[in-house]
Scaffold this motif. Structure first.
Motif, PDB file in Angstrom:
ATOM      1  N   GLU A 246       1.077  -1.136  -0.153  1.00 48.14           N
ATOM      2  CA  GLU A 246      -0.425   0.076  -0.347  1.00 48.14           C
ATOM      3  C   GLU A 246       0.416   1.487   0.059  1.00 48.14           C
ATOM      4  OE1 GLU A 246      -2.773   2.743  -0.634  1.00 48.14           O
ATOM      5  OE2 GLU A 246      -3.451   0.042  -0.644  1.00 48.14           O
ATOM      6  N   TYR A 247       1.271   1.661  -1.455  1.00 48.69           N
ATOM      7  CA  TYR A 247       2.593   2.426  -1.539  1.00 48.69           C
ATOM      8  C   TYR A 247       1.460   4.070  -1.048  1.00 48.69           C
ATOM      9  CZ  TYR A 247       4.764  -0.062  -3.653  1.00 48.69           C
ATOM     10  OH  TYR A 247       6.047  -1.499  -3.806  1.00 48.69           O
ATOM     11  N   ASP A 248      -0.022   4.365  -0.407  1.00 50.97           N
ATOM     12  CA  ASP A 248      -0.404   5.852  -0.635  1.00 50.97           C
ATOM     13  C   ASP A 248      -0.291   5.857   0.711  1.00 50.97           C
ATOM     14  OD1 ASP A 248      -0.992   6.695  -3.298  1.00 50.97           O
ATOM     15  OD2 ASP A 248      -3.132   5.275  -3.358  1.00 50.97           O
ATOM     16  N   SER A 249       0.240   4.592   2.012  1.00 51.75           N
ATOM     17  CA  SER A 249      -0.344   4.903   2.979  1.00 51.75           C
ATOM     18  C   SER A 249       1.255   4.388   3.845  1.00 51.75           C
ATOM     19  CB  SER A 249      -1.266   4.664   3.259  1.00 51.75           C
ATOM     20  OG  SER A 249      -1.019   3.199   3.383  1.00 51.75           O
ATOM     21  N   ILE A 250       2.104   3.821   3.408  1.00 47.89           N
ATOM     22  CA  ILE A 250       3.435   2.668   3.960  1.00 47.89           C
ATOM     23  C   ILE A 250       4.119   4.446   4.657  1.00 47.89           C
ATOM     24  CG2 ILE A 250       4.614   3.064   1.624  1.00 47.89           C
ATOM     25  CD1 ILE A 250       5.652   0.219   3.068  1.00 47.89           C
ATOM     26  N   SER A 251       4.752   3.681   5.346  1.00 42.73           N
ATOM     27  CA  SER A 251       5.557   4.828   6.109  1.00 42.73           C
ATOM     28  C   SER A 251       6.988   4.794   5.805  1.00 42.73           C
ATOM     29  CB  SER A 251       6.016   4.240   8.122  1.00 42.73           C
ATOM     30  OG  SER A 251       6.364   3.192   7.421  1.00 42.73           O
ATOM     31  N   ALA A 252       7.791   6.136   5.702  1.00 43.76           N
ATOM     32  CA  ALA A 252       8.966   5.691   5.340  1.00 43.76           C
ATOM     33  C   ALA A 252      10.025   4.954   5.326  1.00 43.76           C
ATOM     34  CB  ALA A 252       9.969   7.370   5.507  1.00 43.76           C
TER      35      ALA A 252
ATOM     36  N   PRO B  63       2.458  12.294  -3.394  1.00 44.62           N
ATOM     37  CA  PRO B  63       3.454  12.830  -3.848  1.00 44.62           C
ATOM     38  C   PRO B  63       3.574  14.339  -3.029  1.00 44.62           C
ATOM     39  CG  PRO B  63       1.657  13.120  -4.936  1.00 44.62           C
ATOM     40  CD  PRO B  63       1.813  11.408  -4.016  1.00 44.62           C
ATOM     41  N   THR B  64       4.077  14.994  -2.769  1.00 39.06           N
ATOM     42  CA  THR B  64       4.653  15.831  -2.112  1.00 39.06           C
ATOM     43  C   THR B  64       5.765  16.868  -2.190  1.00 39.06           C
ATOM     44  OG1 THR B  64       6.598  15.533  -0.616  1.00 39.06           O
ATOM     45  CG2 THR B  64       4.219  15.062   0.234  1.00 39.06           C
ATOM     46  N   GLN B  65       6.043  18.220  -2.137  1.00 37.59           N
ATOM     47  CA  GLN B  65       7.103  18.622  -2.844  1.00 37.59           C
ATOM     48  C   GLN B  65       8.267  18.286  -3.134  1.00 37.59           C
ATOM     49  OE1 GLN B  65       5.643  21.893  -4.931  1.00 37.59           O
ATOM     50  NE2 GLN B  65       4.056  21.370  -3.538  1.00 37.59           N
ATOM     51  N   ASP B  66       8.524  18.098  -1.776  1.00 36.10           N
ATOM     52  CA  ASP B  66       9.537  17.014  -1.197  1.00 36.10           C
ATOM     53  C   ASP B  66      10.160  15.648  -2.236  1.00 36.10           C
ATOM     54  OD1 ASP B  66      10.178  19.005  -0.164  1.00 36.10           O
ATOM     55  OD2 ASP B  66       9.824  18.596   1.878  1.00 36.10           O
ATOM     56  N   PHE B  67       8.592  15.001  -1.789  1.00 34.16           N
ATOM     57  CA  PHE B  67       9.303  13.180  -2.461  1.00 34.16           C
ATOM     58  C   PHE B  67       8.212  13.262  -2.985  1.00 34.16           C
ATOM     59  CE2 PHE B  67       8.496   8.811  -0.694  1.00 34.16           C
ATOM     60  CZ  PHE B  67       9.474   8.610  -1.271  1.00 34.16           C
ATOM     61  N   ALA B  68       8.454  11.670  -3.972  1.00 36.03           N
ATOM     62  CA  ALA B  68       6.832  10.661  -4.519  1.00 36.03           C
ATOM     63  C   ALA B  68       7.803   9.478  -5.019  1.00 36.03           C
ATOM     64  CB  ALA B  68       6.282  11.336  -6.173  1.00 36.03           C
ATOM     65  N   ILE B  69       6.530   8.632  -4.843  1.00 36.58           N
ATOM     66  CA  ILE B  69       6.996   7.347  -4.851  1.00 36.58           C
ATOM     67  C   ILE B  69       6.242   7.478  -6.460  1.00 36.58           C
ATOM     68  CG2 ILE B  69       6.416   5.025  -4.439  1.00 36.58           C
ATOM     69  CD1 ILE B  69       6.137   5.995  -1.533  1.00 36.58           C
ATOM     70  N   LEU B  70       7.028   6.439  -7.506  1.00 38.64           N
ATOM     71  CA  LEU B  70       6.177   6.915  -8.660  1.00 38.64           C
ATOM     72  C   LEU B  70       6.700   5.616  -9.325  1.00 38.64           C
ATOM     73  CD1 LEU B  70       5.582   9.125 -10.441  1.00 38.64           C
ATOM     74  CD2 LEU B  70       7.266   9.262  -8.714  1.00 38.64           C
ATOM     75  N   ARG B  71       5.112   4.857  -9.640  1.00 38.94           N
ATOM     76  CA  ARG B  71       4.883   3.681  -9.971  1.00 38.94           C
ATOM     77  C   ARG B  71       4.828   2.971 -11.505  1.00 38.94           C
ATOM     78  NH1 ARG B  71       0.400   0.065  -9.335  1.00 38.94           N
ATOM     79  NH2 ARG B  71      -0.283   1.567  -8.710  1.00 38.94           N
ATOM     80  N   TYR B  72       5.475   2.776 -11.941  1.00 42.09           N
ATOM     81  CA  TYR B  72       5.694   1.819 -13.522  1.00 42.09           C
ATOM     82  C   TYR B  72       5.121   0.892 -14.110  1.00 42.09           C
ATOM     83  CZ  TYR B  72       6.480   1.473 -18.812  1.00 42.09           C
ATOM     84  OH  TYR B  72       6.964   1.348 -20.256  1.00 42.09           O
ATOM     85  N   GLY B  73       4.101   0.125 -14.440  1.00 38.79           N
ATOM     86  CA  GLY B  73       3.814  -1.523 -14.015  1.00 38.79           C
ATOM     87  C   GLY B  73       4.038  -2.105 -12.360  1.00 38.79           C
ATOM     88  N   ASP B  74       5.154  -3.062 -12.163  1.00 36.80           N
ATOM     89  CA  ASP B  74       5.583  -3.213 -11.367  1.00 36.80           C
ATOM     90  C   ASP B  74       5.958  -3.030 -11.053  1.00 36.80           C
ATOM     91  OD1 ASP B  74       3.011  -5.244 -11.231  1.00 36.80           O
ATOM     92  OD2 ASP B  74       4.331  -6.657 -12.356  1.00 36.80           O
ATOM     93  N   GLN B  75       6.956  -1.658 -11.549  1.00 36.97           N
ATOM     94  CA  GLN B  75       8.189  -1.112 -10.560  1.00 36.97           C
ATOM     95  C   GLN B  75       8.360   0.184 -10.387  1.00 36.97           C
ATOM     96  OE1 GLN B  75      10.947  -2.389 -11.218  1.00 36.97           O
ATOM     97  NE2 GLN B  75       9.430  -4.736 -12.657  1.00 36.97           N
ATOM     98  N   VAL B  76       8.924   0.536  -9.201  1.00 41.48           N
ATOM     99  CA  VAL B  76       9.042   1.283  -8.185  1.00 41.48           C
ATOM    100  C   VAL B  76      10.242   2.212  -8.148  1.00 41.48           C
ATOM    101  CG1 VAL B  76       7.866   2.166  -5.974  1.00 41.48           C
ATOM    102  CG2 VAL B  76       7.292  -0.538  -6.876  1.00 41.48           C
ATOM    103  N   PHE B  77       9.865   3.478  -8.100  1.00 38.82           N
ATOM    104  CA  PHE B  77      11.228   4.293  -7.868  1.00 38.82           C
ATOM    105  C   PHE B  77      10.502   5.889  -7.530  1.00 38.82           C
ATOM    106  CE2 PHE B  77      10.270   5.612 -11.956  1.00 38.82           C
ATOM    107  CZ  PHE B  77       9.590   7.184 -11.839  1.00 38.82           C
ATOM    108  N   GLN B  78      11.491   6.502  -6.889  1.00 39.52           N
ATOM    109  CA  GLN B  78      11.577   7.695  -6.194  1.00 39.52           C
ATOM    110  C   GLN B  78      11.862   8.827  -6.690  1.00 39.52           C
ATOM    111  OE1 GLN B  78      12.522   7.104  -2.143  1.00 39.52           O
ATOM    112  NE2 GLN B  78      13.757   4.872  -3.170  1.00 39.52           N
ATOM    113  N   ILE B  79      11.347   9.852  -6.374  1.00 42.57           N
ATOM    114  CA  ILE B  79      11.960  11.166  -7.111  1.00 42.57           C
ATOM    115  C   ILE B  79      11.898  11.936  -5.626  1.00 42.57           C
ATOM    116  CG2 ILE B  79      11.793  11.264  -9.670  1.00 42.57           C
ATOM    117  CD1 ILE B  79       9.345  12.787  -8.786  1.00 42.57           C
ATOM    118  N   HIS B  80      12.988  13.122  -6.003  1.00 37.78           N
ATOM    119  CA  HIS B  80      12.918  14.082  -4.609  1.00 37.78           C
ATOM    120  C   HIS B  80      13.254  15.159  -5.012  1.00 37.78           C
ATOM    121  CE1 HIS B  80      13.789   9.954  -1.568  1.00 37.78           C
ATOM    122  NE2 HIS B  80      13.948  11.000  -1.100  1.00 37.78           N
ATOM    123  N   SER B  81      13.161  16.353  -4.433  1.00 41.61           N
ATOM    124  CA  SER B  81      13.807  17.160  -4.438  1.00 41.61           C
ATOM    125  C   SER B  81      15.232  17.891  -4.043  1.00 41.61           C
ATOM    126  CB  SER B  81      12.874  18.104  -3.747  1.00 41.61           C
ATOM    127  OG  SER B  81      12.846  18.664  -2.521  1.00 41.61           O
TER     128      SER B  81
END
Length: 142
Positions: free
Chosen positions: A2-8, A45-63
């Motif tokens: 559950e990526y929408d609620s998982i803790s850091a 997603p926030t101004q600082d971070f987001a978890i992105l999912r492409y199919g079954d792949q997960v990656f991150q973006i950070h400010s």
């Protein structure tokens, strides 16, 4: 997961194998670009971070601001394009459709969709952060 609620802490502990984390000037703009062009799904997603999912792949973006004490930030230009020399390949994306969406979303088409001798049709799209996204699909046999 559950990526929408998982803790850091739980998210970090779940990561395995090869990871991708992109530093960007504007997280929300990058999220909008990736959702629009490639149909990715953003989580938390926030101004600082987001978890992105492409199919079954997960990656991150950070400010950049989240990396204030990280030694990598000193190597990242504040103005020049980022990601030189890396291709982020998306093997389940239609390059023709992605290019149309990318032009509308402010992307730069470095190479229009092209049939390649290695059996893929692919394009090169540069986002405003300077990362090269390569949507690809298998050429039809025949």
């Amino acid at each position: 997961m559950e990526y929408d609620s998982i803790s850091a802490a739980d998210f970090g502990a779940s990561l395995r194998g090869l990871g991708l984390n992109l530093l960007v000037w504007d997280v929300m703009a990058q999220v909008a670009f990736l959702e629009t062009v490639f149909g990715m799904k953003a989580h938390q997603p926030t101004q600082d971070f987001a978890i992105l999912r492409y199919g079954d792949q997960v990656f991150q973006i950070h400010s950049d601001e989240t990396y204030h004490s990280n030694p990598l930030l000193a190597l990242v230009s504040e103005t020049a394009p980022r990601g030189g020399g890396i291709e982020i390949r998306l093997y389940d994306s239609d390059p023709d459709a992605a290019c149309v969406r990318a032009e509308r979303a402010g992307g730069t088409i470095l190479q229009s969709p092209t049939d390649k001798p290695h059996g893929l049709r692919e394009a090169y799209i540069l986002c405003e952060n300077g990362y090269a996204w390569v949507p690809s699909r298998v050429l039809s046999a025949g």
